[in-house]
Design a protein around this motif. Structure first.
Motif, PDB file in Angstrom:
ATOM      1  N   SER A 488       0.838  -1.196   0.000  1.00  0.00           N
ATOM      2  CA  SER A 488       0.000   0.000   0.000  1.00  0.00           C
ATOM      3  C   SER A 488       0.866   1.237   0.000  1.00  0.00           C
ATOM      4  O   SER A 488       1.974   1.245   0.551  1.00  0.00           O
ATOM      5  CB  SER A 488      -0.921   0.010   1.229  1.00  0.00           C
ATOM      6  OG  SER A 488      -0.152   0.020   2.423  1.00  0.00           O
ATOM      7  N   ALA A 489       0.343   2.289  -0.626  1.00  0.00           N
ATOM      8  CA  ALA A 489       1.027   3.579  -0.666  1.00  0.00           C
ATOM      9  C   ALA A 489       0.028   4.656  -0.284  1.00  0.00           C
ATOM     10  O   ALA A 489      -1.105   4.656  -0.791  1.00  0.00           O
ATOM     11  CB  ALA A 489       1.615   3.846  -2.042  1.00  0.00           C
ATOM     12  N   GLY A 490       0.455   5.547   0.600  1.00  0.00           N
ATOM     13  CA  GLY A 490      -0.454   6.569   1.093  1.00  0.00           C
ATOM     14  C   GLY A 490       0.063   7.970   0.884  1.00  0.00           C
ATOM     15  O   GLY A 490       1.204   8.184   0.439  1.00  0.00           O
ATOM     16  N   ALA A 491      -0.795   8.907   1.208  1.00  0.00           N
ATOM     17  CA  ALA A 491      -0.422  10.313   1.100  1.00  0.00           C
ATOM     18  C   ALA A 491       0.613  10.711   2.140  1.00  0.00           C
ATOM     19  O   ALA A 491       1.127  11.837   2.084  1.00  0.00           O
ATOM     20  CB  ALA A 491      -1.662  11.190   1.232  1.00  0.00           C
ATOM     21  N   ASP A 492       0.936   9.818   3.072  1.00  0.00           N
ATOM     22  CA  ASP A 492       2.021  10.085   4.028  1.00  0.00           C
ATOM     23  C   ASP A 492       3.389   9.788   3.441  1.00  0.00           C
ATOM     24  O   ASP A 492       4.398   9.799   4.160  1.00  0.00           O
ATOM     25  CB  ASP A 492       1.821   9.280   5.303  1.00  0.00           C
ATOM     26  CG  ASP A 492       1.686   7.793   5.028  1.00  0.00           C
ATOM     27  OD1 ASP A 492       1.729   7.396   3.851  1.00  0.00           O
ATOM     28  OD2 ASP A 492       1.537   7.021   5.998  1.00  0.00           O
ATOM     29  N   GLU A 493       3.432   9.482   2.109  1.00  0.00           N
ATOM     30  CA  GLU A 493       4.663   9.243   1.359  1.00  0.00           C
ATOM     31  C   GLU A 493       5.432   8.039   1.888  1.00  0.00           C
ATOM     32  O   GLU A 493       6.661   8.058   2.030  1.00  0.00           O
ATOM     33  CB  GLU A 493       5.552  10.496   1.360  1.00  0.00           C
ATOM     34  CG  GLU A 493       4.902  11.694   0.691  1.00  0.00           C
ATOM     35  CD  GLU A 493       5.821  12.899   0.625  1.00  0.00           C
ATOM     36  OE1 GLU A 493       6.898  12.853   1.245  1.00  0.00           O
ATOM     37  OE2 GLU A 493       5.469  13.870  -0.061  1.00  0.00           O
ATOM     38  N   THR A 494       4.718   6.967   2.179  1.00  0.00           N
ATOM     39  CA  THR A 494       5.334   5.705   2.587  1.00  0.00           C
ATOM     40  C   THR A 494       4.682   4.553   1.839  1.00  0.00           C
ATOM     41  O   THR A 494       3.496   4.608   1.496  1.00  0.00           O
ATOM     42  CB  THR A 494       5.194   5.467   4.099  1.00  0.00           C
ATOM     43  OG1 THR A 494       3.799   5.381   4.433  1.00  0.00           O
ATOM     44  CG2 THR A 494       5.857   6.571   4.901  1.00  0.00           C
ATOM     45  N   LEU A 495       5.487   3.497   1.609  1.00  0.00           N
ATOM     46  CA  LEU A 495       5.016   2.223   1.093  1.00  0.00           C
ATOM     47  C   LEU A 495       5.098   1.200   2.226  1.00  0.00           C
ATOM     48  O   LEU A 495       6.132   1.118   2.913  1.00  0.00           O
ATOM     49  CB  LEU A 495       5.854   1.747  -0.093  1.00  0.00           C
ATOM     50  CG  LEU A 495       5.403   2.151  -1.500  1.00  0.00           C
ATOM     51  CD1 LEU A 495       5.527   3.666  -1.689  1.00  0.00           C
ATOM     52  CD2 LEU A 495       6.219   1.413  -2.552  1.00  0.00           C
ATOM     53  N   ARG A 496       4.027   0.438   2.414  1.00  0.00           N
ATOM     54  CA  ARG A 496       3.988  -0.551   3.501  1.00  0.00           C
ATOM     55  C   ARG A 496       3.575  -1.897   2.933  1.00  0.00           C
ATOM     56  O   ARG A 496       2.642  -1.990   2.136  1.00  0.00           O
ATOM     57  CB  ARG A 496       3.027  -0.102   4.608  1.00  0.00           C
ATOM     58  CG  ARG A 496       3.446   1.203   5.265  1.00  0.00           C
ATOM     59  CD  ARG A 496       2.424   1.697   6.282  1.00  0.00           C
ATOM     60  NE  ARG A 496       2.784   3.020   6.775  1.00  0.00           N
ATOM     61  CZ  ARG A 496       3.500   3.237   7.885  1.00  0.00           C
ATOM     62  NH1 ARG A 496       3.900   2.215   8.626  1.00  0.00           N
ATOM     63  NH2 ARG A 496       3.795   4.463   8.262  1.00  0.00           N
ATOM     64  N   LEU A 497       4.298  -2.945   3.389  1.00  0.00           N
ATOM     65  CA  LEU A 497       4.039  -4.303   2.957  1.00  0.00           C
ATOM     66  C   LEU A 497       3.363  -5.066   4.094  1.00  0.00           C
ATOM     67  O   LEU A 497       3.842  -5.049   5.235  1.00  0.00           O
ATOM     68  CB  LEU A 497       5.328  -5.001   2.540  1.00  0.00           C
ATOM     69  CG  LEU A 497       5.812  -4.760   1.097  1.00  0.00           C
ATOM     70  CD1 LEU A 497       6.263  -3.317   0.915  1.00  0.00           C
ATOM     71  CD2 LEU A 497       6.941  -5.709   0.741  1.00  0.00           C
ATOM     72  N   TRP A 498       2.265  -5.730   3.760  1.00  0.00           N
ATOM     73  CA  TRP A 498       1.446  -6.443   4.742  1.00  0.00           C
ATOM     74  C   TRP A 498       1.335  -7.914   4.343  1.00  0.00           C
ATOM     75  O   TRP A 498       0.919  -8.221   3.231  1.00  0.00           O
ATOM     76  CB  TRP A 498       0.038  -5.839   4.821  1.00  0.00           C
ATOM     77  CG  TRP A 498      -0.003  -4.338   4.914  1.00  0.00           C
ATOM     78  CD1 TRP A 498       0.056  -3.459   3.870  1.00  0.00           C
ATOM     79  CD2 TRP A 498      -0.097  -3.555   6.101  1.00  0.00           C
ATOM     80  NE1 TRP A 498      -0.011  -2.169   4.323  1.00  0.00           N
ATOM     81  CE2 TRP A 498      -0.108  -2.196   5.698  1.00  0.00           C
ATOM     82  CE3 TRP A 498      -0.200  -3.852   7.456  1.00  0.00           C
ATOM     83  CZ2 TRP A 498      -0.205  -1.139   6.607  1.00  0.00           C
ATOM     84  CZ3 TRP A 498      -0.292  -2.820   8.368  1.00  0.00           C
ATOM     85  CH2 TRP A 498      -0.299  -1.489   7.941  1.00  0.00           C
ATOM     86  N   ASN A 499       1.665  -8.821   5.269  1.00  0.00           N
ATOM     87  CA  ASN A 499       1.498 -10.260   5.033  1.00  0.00           C
ATOM     88  C   ASN A 499       0.117 -10.691   5.524  1.00  0.00           C
ATOM     89  O   ASN A 499      -0.023 -11.392   6.526  1.00  0.00           O
ATOM     90  CB  ASN A 499       2.592 -11.049   5.768  1.00  0.00           C
ATOM     91  CG  ASN A 499       3.953 -10.835   5.144  1.00  0.00           C
ATOM     92  OD1 ASN A 499       4.052 -10.505   3.954  1.00  0.00           O
ATOM     93  ND2 ASN A 499       5.000 -11.009   5.923  1.00  0.00           N
TER      94      ASN A 499
END
Length: 527
Positions: A488-499
């Motif tokens: 996921s990518a958000g307006a907080d300028e981060t990419l997060r990976l979720w298992n």
């Protein structure tokens, strides 16, 4: 009459000019006696009362007559054996007062027995109505639902049970055994709640920085290819992150500093990457050679979204149109779909390539057949722009769509019949939707107020879990090639990976496949 003197005496008697010596007391005398008895609490004017009772016996008082008739009728009713004497002697005809008393003794209405009624259950249900307030979160609503189910089970409350029951349920005959109950109860399905008990990590497995990621609801700037490369558009540039090795590569940069990347989409095999930009162009890149193969222009505004179906690339633009491009031929623009009146926010081809779904800022969801340029279905139930559209991987006629901040609903459509099968209020803006290929679940990304990812169970669309971590709305979402990890990518300028879609550990074969694909996907890069 002998003389005048006797006549005058008779007239004096008839005129009654003298003082009244017989008859009831005057009204003012009776009121004075009553008030004095109330204030002093004793019989002060006892003599007057005695004289009243004495004089009233001779002078037919209306008050005395009413009391006397009432007492006589009461005696007749209270002792009915007097009226049933032998020979009918002493039997009196019942008067009006007697029939009135007899009716009062029988009752004026039917009052049923409420021994079998559950009035306490009714009171509990009336005073514990579910709250429909939008202030509560989905987790709180699910907790209240489970709490209510457990409380009803403990108290013996059946939701479909009659509360006001005037007759008890007949008891079963002793020694009777229902053979069909044994037959059908053995074929009941297992409780689906057991599947929800699998472990879903609440925290992101990995967090990457994505500076200059545009906060725009209409764009699609993230995609995960079959080659295990994550492509992300950061303002003017496109970067590739290798999930196996962790290497980062810049693929391209726009020449003009005012231009920017607006959409990204991998081909099915991950060999080529389509890039849409604000200059109305669609670029086709060979990633292995890091070379641009084609630069296709047919739109009159920026390209917001794209989707592949074999060699056909469909692009949706802010000019309200959808163009189909055949990348094999020089004249790439083959057809135009004009089903929207405003910006096209999201498009996606079905897995078999027979239908194309599109969502627009005009609150419409259109479904096109691959042989026609006019929509076969146009759904108007959404109350805001629709960016999130996703086809179910195991049921080809099911389409999921999500509305913006004014709608906040996820709707499941049957594209064969054109009917909305399910609608659920997510209480926040729906940005993206992705189906799981391993579980019958749907993953959604949201905006204000929690900026979360939410897992839903299909087909009930019951809430499973919220994945929290982003501090701004989650605009972009994609899945890994093995379908186990979401990025996921958000307006907080981060990419997060979720298992969030790991294989079931109870199955040894799936567990081994999951471990092997996990090493291939991430290598040793994740913690």
């Amino acid at each position: 009459m002998s003389n005048q003197f006797d006549l005058e005496n008779e007239l004096n008697v008839l005129c009654m000019d003298g003082p009244a010596l017989k008859g009831p007391l005057a009204r003012w005398q009776r009121k004075a006696n009553t008030s004095s008895m109330t204030q002093n609490g004793s019989m002060i004017n006892k003599s007057s009362s005695n004289s009243f009772m004495h004089t009233s016996t001779t002078g037919r008082s209306p008050l005395h007559d009413c009391t006397k008739s009432f007492m006589e009728s009461s005696k007749n009713v209270s002792d009915p054996r007097r009226n049933n004497s032998k020979g009918g002697k002493g039997k009196k005809t019942p008067g009006k007062s007697q029939s009135f008393i007899e009716q009062n003794q029988k009752g004026d209405r039917f009052i049923p027995s409420r021994v079998n009624s559950k009035l306490d259950t009714a009171w509990h249900k009336i005073n514990n109505k579910p709250s429909n307030s939008s202030e509560t979160t989905l987790a709180e609503d699910e907790y209240r639902r489970k709490y209510k189910d457990n409380l009803d089970r403990v108290m013996g409350i059946n939701e479909n049970e009659r509360i006001l029951a005037y007759s008890s349920r007949p008891s079963a005959v002793e020694g009777y055994q229902n053979k069909t109950k044994v037959l059908y109860s053995s074929s009941k399905k297992m409780n689906m709640d057991g599947k929800k008990s699998r472990h879903i990590p609440a925290a992101a497995e990995k967090v990457l920085d994505a500076p200059d990621l545009r906060d725009d609801f209409y764009l699609h700037l993230l995609d995960w290819g079959a080659n295990n490369l994550v492509a992300v558009g950061l303002d003017q540039s496109v970067y590739l992150w290798n999930a196996s090795s962790g290497d980062i590569t810049k693929l391209l940069t726009m020449e003009n500093e005012n231009d920017y990347i607006s959409s990204i989409k991998w081909t099915e095999d991950g060999s080529y990457l389509a890039v849409g930009d604000s200059t109305h162009h669609v670029q086709l890149w060979d990633v292995a050679e890091e070379k641009r193969l084609r630069n296709m222009r047919s739109h009159t505004d920026r390209v917001n979204t794209m989707s592949w179906s074999n060699h056909i690339l469909s692009s949706g633009s802010s000019d309200t149109t959808i163009h189909n491009h055949d990348v094999r031929v020089a004249e790439h623009h083959t057809s135009t779909l004009t089903g929207h009146a405003q910006v096209v926010c999201g498009i996606e081809w079905s897995h078999d390539g027979t239908h194309l779904a599109s969502g627009g800022n005009d609150n419409l969801v259109n479904v096109y057949d691959n042989r026609s340029v006019t929509p076969i279905h146009s759904f108007t139930e959404h109350q805001a722009g629709v960016k999130a559209v996703a086809w179910c991987p195991w049921q080809k006629s099911v389409l999921a769509s999500g509305g913006g901040s004014a709608d906040r609903h996820i709707r499941l459509w049957n594209t064969t019949t054109g009917v909305c099968n399910k609608a659920v209020d997510t209480k926040s803006q729906v940005c993206m939707l992705k189906w799981s290929s391993h579980y019958k679940e749907l993953l959604s990304s949201h905006g204000y107020s929690q900026n979360q990812l939410t897992l839903w169970s299909y087909p009930t669309m019951s809430w499973i879990k919220d994945l929290l971590g982003h501090t701004a709305r989650v605009l972009y979402l994609t899945l890994s090639p093995d379908g186990q990890t979401a990025c996921s990518a958000g307006a907080d300028e981060t990419l997060r990976l979720w298992n969030c879609f790991q294989y079931d550990p109870e199955s040894s074969k799936k567990k081994a496949d999951g471990m092997q694909s996990g090493r291939l996907l991430f290598g040793g890069g994740i913690r």
